[in-house]
Design an enzyme around this catalytic site. Structure first.
Site, mmCIF file in Angstrom:
data_model
loop_
_atom_site.group_PDB
_atom_site.id
_atom_site.type_symbol
_atom_site.label_atom_id
_atom_site.label_comp_id
_atom_site.label_asym_id
_atom_site.label_seq_id
_atom_site.Cartn_x
_atom_site.Cartn_y
_atom_site.Cartn_z
ATOM 1 N N SER A 15 0.807 -1.223 0.000
ATOM 2 C CA SER A 15 0.000 0.000 0.000
ATOM 3 C C SER A 15 0.840 1.272 0.000
ATOM 4 C CB SER A 15 -0.936 0.020 1.210
ATOM 5 O OG SER A 15 -0.196 -0.085 2.415
ATOM 6 N N ASP A 191 -0.835 5.289 12.101
ATOM 7 C CA ASP A 191 -0.584 3.855 12.299
ATOM 8 C C ASP A 191 0.897 3.499 12.207
ATOM 9 O OD1 ASP A 191 0.006 3.865 9.563
ATOM 10 O OD2 ASP A 191 -1.811 2.791 8.977
ATOM 11 N N HIS A 194 1.701 3.814 7.178
ATOM 12 C CA HIS A 194 1.371 4.525 5.937
ATOM 13 C C HIS A 194 1.916 5.956 6.013
ATOM 14 C CE1 HIS A 194 -1.574 1.198 6.050
ATOM 15 N NE2 HIS A 194 -1.271 1.152 4.755
#
Length: 218
Positions: A15, A191, A194
């Site tokens: 991601s 988090d 990211h």
């Protein structure tokens, strides 16, 4: 700079690379290469080297571990016939061990991570000009944190793979550690995985340095 006129770079990973890129292959305007570090790299290369046509593709896939990246390697990387390949993979190999501890079939432990990297590099290096291997990172400066300790293990595996196969290597943990001396990780990411716009800029800067871009840093 090592990227030549007409060269194609394929960026791939999880991601962090995906960042909302277009499907099936992220290229060009609009959704294109996504909103993350790949977009920033493409922007800067176009600004700094307008005389070169550099083709950038993004095949990052959110949630991928190295196991899943290896499974789609032929379709999402090899079939695109890249001149250069940039790989950032490994954080989900670690993260699933912490956020899904009971779902062991999705865990990718160090030996498998090493094997996956080796196989990917062995398949790729004979047909490209080079591979830029970027380590995973975790925006947690406390080295005693259990997940940070685990990420450090995977960073070492990544570094060893780069040395073994003579790849261009970027330890992406170090610039985040340097930044976090002054700012808390929440300034970049809640988090700690990211990177958001600031973290993406850090990644883009390190990548450009690694490929020999000097115009942006003089």
């Amino acid at each position: 700079m090592i990227i030549g006129d007409g060269d194609r770079i394929v960026f791939t990973g999880d991601s962090v690379t995906d960042a909302g890129r277009g499907r099936p292959v992220g290229e060009g305007l609009h959704a294109g290469v996504g909103t993350g570090y790949v977009r920033q790299i493409e922007n800067l290369l176009n600004v700094l080297y307008p005389e070169r046509k550099i083709f950038i593709s993004n095949t990052g896939c959110s949630g991928d571990t190295s196991r899943e990246l290896k499974a789609r390697w032929q379709n999402d990387v090899m079939n695109l016939k890249p001149d250069w390949v940039s790989i950032m993979i490994g954080i989900n190999d670690v993260w699933r061990q912490f956020d899904s501890p009971g779902i062991t079939p999705c865990h990718v432990y160090p030996d498998e991570y090493r094997s996956n990297l080796y196989e990917i590099l062995e398949r790729t290096l004979p047909i490209v000009k080079g591979v830029i291997l970027m380590s995973p990172f975790y925006m947690e400066p406390q080295r005693e944190d259990r997940m940070r300790q685990r990420v450090d293990e995977y960073i070492k595996i990544c570094e060893d793979a780069a040395k073994k196969y003579n790849c261009h290597y970027i330890n992406m943990q170090q610039p985040f550690d340097d930044y976090l001396v002054y700012r808390h990780s929440s300034y970049i990411s809640w988090d700690r995985v990211h990177p958001g716009p600031i973290g993406s800029t850090i990644i883009a800067r390190e990548f450009l340095k690694a490929i020999g871009v000097e115009r942006a840093f003089n």
